[in-house]
Design an enzyme around this catalytic site. Structure first.
Site, short mmCIF file in Angstrom:
data_model
loop_
_atom_site.label_atom_id
_atom_site.label_comp_id
_atom_site.label_asym_id
_atom_site.label_seq_id
_atom_site.Cartn_x
_atom_site.Cartn_y
_atom_site.Cartn_z
CB SER A 16 -0.93 -0.10 0.99
OG SER A 16 -0.09 -0.03 2.41
CG ASP A 199 -3.59 5.00 8.06
OD1 ASP A 199 -2.12 4.94 8.27
OD2 ASP A 199 -4.01 4.33 7.52
CG HIS A 202 -1.28 3.60 4.92
ND1 HIS A 202 -2.34 3.06 5.68
CD2 HIS A 202 -0.87 2.67 4.02
CE1 HIS A 202 -2.57 1.68 5.47
NE2 HIS A 202 -1.62 1.56 4.37
#
Length: 268
Positions: A16, A199, A202
């Site tokens: 991610s 968060d 990330h």
């Protein structure tokens, strides 16, 4: 057959942290800006994936050896954030197997016996980045998960350090994203670590900017001939067109630009 005007590629492969890096100041977005008209920068990030799951996907993405597709000139390999979760978590990959998977990824490209051997491809390993434990706990709650730790800072650092050692072993340059982010955090104080994440896990634009500078540093030092400054742009600068830079097949365009230039009007 591909067009002779097709650009070669810069592949960003990872989890991610790569998939989300097409946002502001992100690694992918920044590289795409730097390499515009030089290389096509491709997003091959897989959110939530560990190296066990990402490896077979890469085998499907890589061009077969001898393919007439555009060449992959550069590739970043940025995995480990998910591998480094605590044992017992579904994404966890033990350190030894994580390193074996990275070796296998490198071999896919470098080994002449590989079905995807690509001697043109220059690799950059990127270390997993730090995270903010409290911020990530808050995010777990928002996702309906227990407010319990599924990772530990020292474990993530262990995986990051292992990537650096592996790079030395394999002769693959390493962008130390973990240190790059921590360096900018320390400039403002480690108590403000959470300000560098969206968060807790990330990266936000400030953290990505540090990673981008580290990857740029590695490219300039290890592959200067493939830097955004060295690779020629597709098609000449527009001011060269009146001199016939595009060739006779572009005579109409040459004339239009020449007329605009004579009038001191920028046609673009």
């Amino acid at each position: 057959m591909p067009s002779e005007l097709a650009l070669d590629r810069f592949v960003c492969f990872g989890d991610s942290l790569t998939e989300l890096s097409w946002g502001e100041n992100g690694l992918g977005a920044s590289l795409a800006f730097l390499y515009q008209r030089r290389l096509d920068v491709l997003n091959r990030g897989l959110s939530g994936y560990n190296s066990d799951w990402a490896l077979p996907c890469l085998k499907k993405w890589l061009s077969p050896k001898g393919s007439d597709e555009p060449k992959t000139q550069l590739m970043t390999i940025w995995l480990g954030a998910n591998d480094a979760v605590l044992p017992g978590e579904p994404q966890h990959v033990p350190l030894a197997r994580y390193l074996a998977n990275l070796r296998a990824i490198v071999a896919l490209v470098r080994d002449p016996a590989s079905a995807h051997h690509s001697p043109e491809t220059s690799l950059v390993l990127v270390t997993p980045t730090p995270y903010h434990p409290e911020g990530w706990l808050d995010e777990r709650v928002r996702r309906g998960l227990p407010r319990t730790h599924d990772r530990a800072p020292e474990r993530t650092k262990e995986y990051a350090d292992a990537v650096k050692r592996l790079g030395q072993e394999l002769g693959v340059p390493v962008a130390d994203a973990h240190t790059a982010v921590m360096d900018v955090v320390r400039e403002v104080g480690e108590d403000r670590l959470g300000e560098f994440f969206t968060d807790g896990l990330h990266l936000n634009q400030n953290a990505y900017a540090a990673v981008v500078e580290e990857v740029k540093r590695v490219i300039l030092s290890s592959y200067p001939e493939k830097s955004w400054e060295a690779i020629p742009m597709l098609f000449p600068h527009w001011r060269e067109i009146p001199n016939g830079a595009l060739g006779p097949q572009y005579a109409t365009a040459d004339k239009a630009v020449a007329e605009a230039s004579a009038k001191r009007v920028d046609p673009f």
